[in-house]
Design a protein around this motif. Structure first.
Motif, PDB file in Angstrom:
ATOM      1  N   GLY A   1       0.825  -1.219  -0.043  1.00  0.00           N
ATOM      2  CA  GLY A   1       0.085  -0.106  -0.061  1.00  0.00           C
ATOM      3  C   GLY A   1       0.859   1.178   0.046  1.00  0.00           C
TER       4      GLY A   1
ATOM      5  N   ARG B   1      -3.941   3.734   1.159  1.00  0.00           N
ATOM      6  CA  ARG B   1      -4.381   2.410   2.101  1.00  0.00           C
ATOM      7  C   ARG B   1      -3.192   1.512   2.620  1.00  0.00           C
TER       8      ARG B   1
ATOM      9  N   VAL C   1      -2.273  -2.202   3.971  1.00  0.00           N
ATOM     10  CA  VAL C   1      -2.618  -3.561   4.347  1.00  0.00           C
ATOM     11  C   VAL C   1      -1.641  -4.514   4.845  1.00  0.00           C
TER      12      VAL C   1
ATOM     13  N   HIS D   1      -4.743 -11.159   5.682  1.00  0.00           N
ATOM     14  CA  HIS D   1      -4.700  -9.734   5.912  1.00  0.00           C
ATOM     15  C   HIS D   1      -5.622  -8.858   6.540  1.00  0.00           C
ATOM     16  N   ARG D   2      -5.231  -7.748   6.967  1.00  0.00           N
ATOM     17  CA  ARG D   2      -5.845  -6.657   7.720  1.00  0.00           C
ATOM     18  C   ARG D   2      -5.387  -5.533   7.349  1.00  0.00           C
ATOM     19  N   ASP D   3      -6.313  -4.475   7.370  1.00  0.00           N
ATOM     20  CA  ASP D   3      -6.076  -2.936   7.140  1.00  0.00           C
ATOM     21  C   ASP D   3      -5.620  -2.232   8.614  1.00  0.00           C
ATOM     22  N   TYR D   4      -4.642  -1.445   8.300  1.00  0.00           N
ATOM     23  CA  TYR D   4      -4.163  -0.172   9.092  1.00  0.00           C
ATOM     24  C   TYR D   4      -4.304   1.001   8.467  1.00  0.00           C
ATOM     25  N   SER D   5      -5.348   1.402   7.650  1.00  0.00           N
ATOM     26  CA  SER D   5      -5.538   2.303   6.893  1.00  0.00           C
ATOM     27  C   SER D   5      -6.193   3.617   7.315  1.00  0.00           C
TER      28      SER D   5
ATOM     29  N   GLY E   1     -11.089  -0.810   7.146  1.00  0.00           N
ATOM     30  CA  GLY E   1     -11.063  -1.660   6.073  1.00  0.00           C
ATOM     31  C   GLY E   1     -11.479  -3.180   6.606  1.00  0.00           C
TER      32      GLY E   1
ATOM     33  N   THR F   1      -1.910  -3.691  -2.932  1.00  0.00           N
ATOM     34  CA  THR F   1      -2.793  -2.608  -2.630  1.00  0.00           C
ATOM     35  C   THR F   1      -2.706  -1.298  -3.473  1.00  0.00           C
TER      36      THR F   1
ATOM     37  N   HIS G   1      -7.501  -3.373  -2.566  1.00  0.00           N
ATOM     38  CA  HIS G   1      -6.563  -4.559  -2.183  1.00  0.00           C
ATOM     39  C   HIS G   1      -6.940  -5.775  -3.002  1.00  0.00           C
TER      40      HIS G   1
ATOM     41  N   ASN H   1     -17.705  -0.673   2.158  1.00  0.00           N
ATOM     42  CA  ASN H   1     -16.582  -1.772   1.812  1.00  0.00           C
ATOM     43  C   ASN H   1     -17.325  -2.685   0.776  1.00  0.00           C
TER      44      ASN H   1
END
Length: 680
Positions: free
Chosen positions: A33, A37, A39, A47-51, A59, A110, A115, A164
């Motif tokens: 990313g 974003r 990810v 996976h996961r978001d830190y956005s 996310g 991303t 993503h 989303n």
């Protein structure tokens, strides 16, 4: 991270000796990313978001991928992960898993708010496989008051303004709603919930529709080559705000993204186009330059501001959070990038100009900068050092941040090609107001918070940032009256530093404490003195006695803060540092302190060499020793090139990972060592 997932992690990890239960760690995987974003892709495939800090959009909170065949569903996290690497200079993450009868090659990229996860299965199957994909989606970082809408081949999770979407290049065969953890499960001392649940719905027909948890059944494109079976699909998720993008446009965009990037070649091309800075082939230690710039780009918002790191602790259980912009480390990142670019010619003009614009936009009326802000818009973020915004006179202010920003802006005005030089000059004049108003008659800054944010006093590090800030303005191409004013401030701080010298210990003390006593513990924050004196040396002479004191102080500091175990080596922050030790008795080693030590030893070596002082080579050697620990194969560096904030003695990385600040220091140190002819 939601409260549900935090409690689940707490139950699973609360007895781990080197894990802080309930955090969302990023210490085992790799990020993608370079746009809005951010990810995280774990080695186990999820996976996961830190956005949110970078875009204001929430996310993926949790995800999981599994392959279904006649043998049942096999989950990717149960496969053996063979490797996880970046593809070339890009932020395309490639992960390879061994499932026994077949291999899974996973590519994650991303792009903007999209993503993409492409999965390719190669091997033998008893029947055509199907992908099961679990998602826990949190638009606007909400875990409740959400709705599901099922479109043709796309699932939508929405709250208010944010929506989303998830789809796949091969479409969706089926969608199963999931019931999130319920009250009884949440308050259970030991019970955890694994998804997908065997029973998808609750007792009411709407139970599975009013949350963000969902399981998707996705077909693969299957080809039988005669010797093996190849099955592929690309899963795409999109975060969008209804203020900007209509629903149909969002549905079209996510579907087009999945289909357009359904080959490795397409992903590689998109990932290459995404990189906005190409590091020249002849750059010294080009491998590290690529790693450092990639990390800093991952952590940057469109504004040019950087978050400190991916936030492991959004509930502030163990820390005060990391997903914000501090003006201390962000402006030092900018200054280190400026120094590196000047020497290496990488081409960071756009990065530097965005940083300067951000600092001008966020300066307070009194010339200072606030404790911390949101990276995506510069608004004030939650903090504990906003005294300059509050009524009354309080010590909960981090004065070093204003000195650090002034240092960068003045150096950028002198060395760079800013788009708005007159505006920078006006900002610097106001910054001088901020510095002057927080400088006491004895030449030291007021009592305030320190850089490590865990005590108050009159700190040597704060004084160093003031010295460098004033001296940098005095060198800048600004009006003579401002240069002379800055010169006077620099001279006052230079002389005031004598009050922090402990003659008995032969060091500069960490601080004068609130009772007026000298706190003579060693502090890696004092490493800022070398660069500050180099800057001062450009406008006035650094005397022989001061050079002797600096050399003595650095000899002691680098020796006494050095720790070495069977697994790692480096510097810890300061004597008696109690933070995040868990089961460990001694202070933890920090990558910031270690990289800073390498840079400071280089700066002192340069300062001594300018005076033909034979001690210069001693400090260059110290610099190389410290740099080795943050070099590509150094003990503090993860396999993917990341520098975590800190590590336990057994080498387990901890807290925000990767941390931007040491990556910038590392790049600037390479540039300085190379310029001085001292790079191995």
């Amino acid at each position: 991270m939601t409260l549900r997932s935090a409690l689940d992690d707490y139950k699973r990890t609360r007895n781990d000796a080197r894990v802080f239960p309930g955090e969302r760690r990023s210490t085992t995987g790799t990020f993608s990313g370079l746009d809005e974003r951010l990810v995280y892709v774990d080695r186990d495939g999820w996976h996961r978001d830190y956005s949110y800090p970078l875009s204001g959009l929430g996310g993926v909170n949790r995800s999981r991928f599994g392959v279904e065949s006649l043998d049942g569903t096999m989950w990717v996290e149960d496969f053996e992960t063979l490797s996880q690497d970046y593809v070339g200079d890009t932020a395309l993450v490639k992960t390879v898993h061994d499932a026994g009868d077949f291999t899974v090659t996973q590519h994650d990229l991303t792009l903007g708010a999209v993503h993409l996860t492409r999965l390719e299965l190669v091997g033998e199957f008893t029947t055509e496989p199907t992908l099961h994909a679990f998602f826990d989606l949190t638009p606007e970082q909400q875990e409740s008051r959400l709705g599901k809408l099922e479109h043709e081949d796309t699932i939508e999770i929405h709250h208010d303004r944010q929506h989303n979407l998830v789809t796949a290049s091969t479409g969706l065969d089926d969608v199963f709603g999931q019931l999130p953890e319920q009250f009884g499960e949440l308050v259970s001392a030991t019970d955890t919930v694994s998804y997908p649940r065997s029973q998808s719905g609750g007792s009411k027909y709407e139970d599975a529709l009013l949350n963000g948890t969902v399981v998707l059944e996705i077909p693969f494109d299957v080809e039988d080559t005669g010797t093996e079976t190849v099955a592929t699909t690309t899963v795409a998720s999109l975060l969008f705000d209804t203020d900007d993008t209509a629903r149909q446009a969002g549905l079209d965009a996510v579907a087009e993204a999945a289909v357009a990037h359904d080959t490795v070649a397409a992903l590689r091309e998109a990932a290459t186009d995404q990189v906005d800075v190409t590091v020249p082939d002849d750059t010294p230690r080009r491998d590290l330059a690529v790693e450092d710039l990639r990390v800093l780009s991952l952590l940057a918002a469109d504004t040019g501001a950087h978050i400190a790191g991916p936030d492991p602790d959004p509930f502030y259980v163990y820390t005060g959070g990391y997903g914000y912009t501090w003006f201390r480390d962000d402006s030092e990142i900018a200054r280190y990038l400026l120094e590196a670019d000047e020497r290496l010619g990488i081409g960071l003009d756009d990065w530097l100009d965005r940083s300067a614009a951000f600092y001008m936009d966020t300066q307070l009326d009194d010339g200072s900068w606030p404790h911390r802000v949101w990276a995506h818009n510069g608004n004030i973020a939650p903090g504990w050092a906003h005294a300059r915004l509050e009524a009354g006179d309080d010590v909960d202010y981090q004065a070093d941040q204003t000195g650090s920003v002034a240092s960068f802006l003045a150096a950028y005005l002198r060395l760079g090609e800013p788009a708005a030089p007159n505006d920078i000059e006006a900002t610097l004049e106001l910054a001088l107001d901020g510095l002057d108003s927080t400088l006491e008659d004895d030449g030291l800054p007021i009592e305030c918070q320190n850089a490590w944010e865990n005590m108050t006093g009159r700190f040597v590090h704060t004084a160093a940032t003031f010295l460098q800030g004033y001296a940098s303005v005095a060198r800048a191409p600004v009006e003579d009256r401002l240069r002379e004013r800055a010169r006077e401030g620099a001279r006052a701080v230079y002389e005031g530093l004598d009050d922090l010298w402990d003659d008995d210990e032969g060091i500069y003390a960490l601080r004068i404490d609130p009772d007026g006593d000298l706190d003579s513990r060693l502090d890696s924050g004092s490493l800022a003195l070398a660069e500050a004196h180099r800057e001062y040396d450009a406008i006035a002479e650094v005397g022989e006695e001061r050079l002797d004191r600096l050399a003595t102080h650095y000899e002691t500091t680098l020796e006494e803060l050095w720790r070495e175990t069977d697994d790692i080596a480096g510097l810890y922050r300061f004597e008696g540092d109690p933070w995040r030790r868990r089961v460990q008795d001694d202070e933890k080693i920090w990558t910031v302190s270690t990289a800073w030590g390498a840079n400071a030893a280089t700066q002192l070596g340069s300062l001594l060499a300018a005076s033909d002082d034979d001690r210069a080579e001693t400090f260059y050697e110290e610099a190389r020793t410290l740099f080795a620990e943050v070099d590509a194969d150094g003990s503090l560096v993860m396999d993917n090139g990341y520098l975590p904030e800190q590590l336990f003695d057994d080498g387990t990385p901890d807290c925000a990972t990767p941390l931007g600040w040491p990556h910038a220091i590392r790049l600037a140190t390479i540039a300085q060592l190379d310029a001085d002819g001292e790079l191995d």
